[in-house]
Design an enzyme around this catalytic site. Structure first.
Site, short mmCIF file in Angstrom:
data_model
loop_
_atom_site.label_atom_id
_atom_site.label_comp_id
_atom_site.label_asym_id
_atom_site.label_seq_id
_atom_site.Cartn_x
_atom_site.Cartn_y
_atom_site.Cartn_z
N HIS A 1 0.81 -1.01 -0.14
CA HIS A 1 0.01 -0.10 -0.08
C HIS A 1 0.72 1.24 -0.10
O HIS A 1 2.01 1.07 0.28
CB HIS A 1 -0.83 0.11 1.12
CG HIS A 1 -0.34 0.07 2.45
ND1 HIS A 1 -0.20 -1.16 3.42
CD2 HIS A 1 0.42 0.95 3.24
CE1 HIS A 1 0.57 -0.72 4.44
NE2 HIS A 1 0.82 0.49 4.44
P1 TYD Z 1 -1.59 -2.53 7.87
O1 TYD Z 1 -0.99 -1.33 7.44
O2 TYD Z 1 -2.36 -3.30 6.67
O3 TYD Z 1 -0.28 -3.53 7.85
P2 TYD Z 1 0.97 -3.90 6.98
O4 TYD Z 1 1.41 -2.50 6.38
O5 TYD Z 1 1.94 -4.47 7.88
O6 TYD Z 1 0.77 -4.91 5.87
O7 TYD Z 1 -2.45 -3.09 9.13
C1 TYD Z 1 -2.79 -4.58 9.37
C2 TYD Z 1 -4.11 -4.09 10.33
O8 TYD Z 1 -3.63 -3.29 11.61
C3 TYD Z 1 -5.10 -3.64 9.60
O9 TYD Z 1 -6.50 -4.35 10.09
C4 TYD Z 1 -5.14 -2.31 10.07
C5 TYD Z 1 -4.61 -2.36 11.57
N1 TYD Z 1 -3.72 -0.97 12.10
C6 TYD Z 1 -4.33 -0.23 12.95
O10 TYD Z 1 -5.39 -0.70 13.80
N2 TYD Z 1 -3.51 0.70 13.43
C7 TYD Z 1 -2.33 0.83 12.99
O11 TYD Z 1 -1.63 1.92 13.39
C8 TYD Z 1 -1.80 -0.18 11.77
C9 TYD Z 1 -0.48 0.40 11.12
C10 TYD Z 1 -2.49 -1.00 11.39
#
Ligand code: TYD
Length: 135
Positions: free
Chosen positions: A52
Site C-alpha cells: 500500500h
Molecule cells: P496494515 O497497515 O495493513 O499492515 P501492513 O502494512 O503491515 O501490511 O495493518 C494491518 C491491520 O492493523 C489493519 O487491519 C489495520 C490495523 N492497524 C491499526 O489498527 N492501526 C495501525 O496503526 C496500523 C499500522 C494498522
C-alpha cells in the site's frame, strides 16, 4: 525523487551494550512530529506485508532486531533495501508504495508515523496508486 532516505542514529553504547535515542524536531533525526508508533513482530515465515501507499503519512521504519527487505516504489521506479540495523531508519514519504518481504524470525520492525491511524489514507490498489502518483 530520491526514494531511499536513510536516517543514521547514533549508537550510545558502552561496554554494557547499546542504546539509541530517537529525537524529533528541528535539526533532529526524525523530520516530523510522531503521532503514532507501532511495531511488527513474530511475522510468520514467507509472509509479505504492506502493499500500500499513504496519501498523507510519513514514516520512519527501524528494524530494531533481525532484518527484513523493504521494497519502495514511486510509480516510476522500484528499489529494495534491507533493513537490518537498529541504528538505521528508513524515511518513507507520502505516496510511496511499500512492500515488506523476507522477515527474519526475530525481526522487530519499529515504525514511527506522522499521523494517527486512518484507513481512508491508504491506497491499497497498485494501479490506483500509479494513476494517482503519476497524474
Ligand atoms: P496494515 O497497515 O495493513 O499492515 P501492513 O502494512 O503491515 O501490511 O495493518 C494491518 C491491520 O492493523 C489493519 O487491519 C489495520 C490495523 N492497524 C491499526 O489498527 N492501526 C495501525 O496503526 C496500523 C499500522 C494498522
Amino acid at each position: 525523487m530520491n526514494l531511499v532516505k536513510w536516517i543514521d542514529f547514533q549508537s550510545l553504547g558502552d561496554k554494557r551494550g547499546s542504546l539509541v535515542a530517537v529525537e524529533i524536531g528541528m535539526d533532529k533525526a526524525v523530520p516530523f512530529d510522531i503521532k503514532r508508533i507501532y511495531y511488527i513482530y513474530r511475522t510468520m515465515e514467507s509472509v509479505s506485508r504492506g502493499y500500500h501507499a499513504h496519501k498523507n503519512l510519513k514514516q520512519v521504519a527501524i528494524c530494531v532486531a533481525g532484518r527484513c527487505r523493504m521494497v519502495l516504489d514511486d510509480g516510476k521506479k522500484r528499489v529494495e533495501v534491507w533493513l537490518d540495523s537498529p541504528t538505521k531508519g528508513l524515511l518513507i514519504e507520502d505516496m510511496v508504495w511499500r512492500e515488506m518481504h523476507d522477515f527474519s524470525e526475530d525481526c522487530v520492525l519499529l515504525v514511527l508515523a506522522s499521523e494517527h491511524y486512518d484507513e481512508s489514507d491508504y491506497i491499497r490498489n497498485y494501479e490506483r496508486f500509479r494513476r494517482e502518483v503519476l497524474k
